[in-house]
Design an enzyme around this catalytic site. Structure first.
Site, short mmCIF file in Angstrom:
data_model
loop_
_atom_site.label_atom_id
_atom_site.label_comp_id
_atom_site.label_asym_id
_atom_site.label_seq_id
_atom_site.Cartn_x
_atom_site.Cartn_y
_atom_site.Cartn_z
N ASP A 27 0.50 -1.61 0.23
CA ASP A 27 -0.06 0.10 0.19
C ASP A 27 0.39 1.18 0.08
O ASP A 27 0.63 2.34 -0.65
CB ASP A 27 -0.84 -0.12 1.68
CG ASP A 27 -1.76 -0.70 1.58
OD1 ASP A 27 -1.89 -1.55 0.59
OD2 ASP A 27 -2.80 -1.35 1.99
N ASP A 60 -2.01 5.31 -2.73
CA ASP A 60 -1.25 4.24 -2.57
C ASP A 60 -1.14 3.91 -3.82
O ASP A 60 -1.05 3.40 -4.36
CB ASP A 60 -2.95 3.85 -1.90
CG ASP A 60 -3.67 3.93 -0.55
OD1 ASP A 60 -3.07 4.79 -0.08
OD2 ASP A 60 -4.39 3.53 0.09
N ASP A 63 -5.37 -4.07 -6.94
CA ASP A 63 -5.06 -5.52 -6.93
C ASP A 63 -6.06 -7.04 -6.77
O ASP A 63 -5.30 -7.71 -6.52
CB ASP A 63 -3.50 -5.79 -6.15
CG ASP A 63 -3.50 -5.05 -4.27
OD1 ASP A 63 -4.91 -4.91 -4.08
OD2 ASP A 63 -2.72 -4.95 -3.76
N CYS A 76 -0.63 -8.36 -1.35
CA CYS A 76 -0.95 -7.07 -0.66
C CYS A 76 0.13 -6.62 0.38
O CYS A 76 1.22 -5.93 1.41
CB CYS A 76 -2.46 -6.72 0.59
SG CYS A 76 -3.61 -6.77 -0.76
#
Ligand code: DAV
Length: 375
Positions: free
Chosen positions: A107, A195, A246, A350
């Protein structure tokens, strides 16, 4: 001295990666940027405070296991240094009662070539999150003479950065979908906010999702920062809570992308892919009907996989539809259990940030048709 940092996409051979940690994770209290991202029917509404230790331990066990699997595949793994996230954030412009986590490095860290940029995120509770990665970046800086250690302009995150009363429990799902399709998001264009997980890197082209966490001004900044790259603004109208690209649009190898069938890329934004013979296929349906407890994300974490090279891909172990689809698409899926970590910030993509992938800045889109997404 060695070259440590290099990555231009999500699929070239992965050699070095950062895997997050769940220690001290907190569910932050509500603030202007976050209330919009928690679905109205979510059990997360009104919940805040340190996450139960038992869940932290389970998440860490799966994160440690992921690190081990990666090492077994020859990937060097680094880990961040968690802060005590249960502390307030105080700046001259705002105050909020806690921070969040360093489980999802994706992120905040955007790797482009030999540069890693700390992203200017829109959550006040995430204002200092980059500090968990500073010891690592400092080390890379000392050891790799080509490593560019950067930070995007720090946002002030005053009330001007958010639309007031954008959120209202009475707003129906239909209305939300209409808003997101019209690119009407809670964040304003007051300042640069993004982000890193909204940026899909494909060599010379960056495809950036315009949504709740990333605004147009950020794309304008990227365009000026990288004059040799092409920045494209994409959005996915079927998503009522668009954060991060994503779990929506995930490349597996050059020429192949899986797209969330509930959030298809609009027709006119596909031209650039079609003109360059990229195939966009619907991702498999998630195996679960609901996300795990106290999770911010949707069941579509099923497609949030970590590609190791043009053949091998790590997929969550219970996502049997996605595992099967990878096989059909000619990939070799490696199942790794990860659902205990989901609530802390997402799935396998992530939870990782690229440090080194073998390969250069390729031009995958030499045929630049008239492209409405170009910034
Ligand atoms: O579908 O909830 C999750 C993306 C996390 N990086 C979703 C998006």
């Amino acid at each position: 001295m060695a070259k440590i940092v290099n990555s231009w996409n999500d699929f070239d051979p992965l050699k070095h990666v950062i895997v997050g940690r769940a220690d001290n994770s907190v569910i932050p209290n509500e603030e202007p940027a976050t209330s919009e991202k928690v679905p109205v029917d979510s059990e997360m509404r009104g919940m805040w405070g340190p996450r139960p230790l038992e869940t932290v331990e389970k998440a860490n066990a799966q994160l440690d296991n992921l690190a081990k699997v990666l090492e077994d595949h020859g990937v060097k793994v680094d880990r961040p240094t968690p802060l005590q996230w249960n502390q307030p954030v105080i700046t001259p412009d705002f105050r909020t009662d806690s921070m969040m986590t360093c489980m999802p490095p994706r992120d905040v860290l955007l790797t482009i070539g030999s540069e890693i940029i700390a992203a200017p995120m829109s959550f006040r509770c995430r204002y200092w999150e980059y500090l968990a990665y500073w010891p690592l970046l400092s080390k890379y800086f000392d050891e790799d003479p080509e490593f560019l250690w950067s930070q995007a302009p720090r946002p002030r995150l005053t009330d001007k950065s958010y639309k007031h009363n954008y959120y209202d429990e009475k707003v129906s799902l239909e209305e939300r979908l209409e808003r997101t399709a019209n690119k009407d998001f809670v964040t304003t264009e007051e300042e640069i906010m993004f982000d890193a997980a909204d940026v899909l890197r494909l060599g010379k082209d960056l495809f950036v999702q315009h949504g709740l966490t990333t605004n147009r001004k950020a794309m304008e900044w990227m365009k000026r920062k990288y004059p040799d790259l092409r920045v494209h603004a994409v959005n996915f109208p079927g998503d009522p809570y668009p954060i991060h690209i994503d779990a929506t649009f995930v490349p597996l190898r050059p020429g192949l992308i899986i797209n969330n069938p509930h959030r298809r890329l609009p027709e006119e934004q596909r031209k650039i892919f079609e003109a360059n013979d990229w195939e966009i296929v619907d991702a498999a349906m998630p195996a679960h009907e609901t996300p795990p407890p106290l999770c911010y994300s949707s069941v579509w974490l099923s497609m949030n996989c970590l590609v190791l090279d043009h053949k091998n891909v790590i997929v969550e172990a219970s996502e049997h539809n996605q595992l099967e689809q990878m096989d059909k698409l000619g990939m070799n899926p490696i199942p790794v259990p990860f659902r205990d970590a989901y609530a802390f910030g997402g799935a396998l993509h992530c939870a990782t940030a690229d440090v080194y992938r073998e390969g250069g800045c390729e031009d995958y889109f030499p045929n630049q048709v008239e492209d409405p997404t170009l910034v």
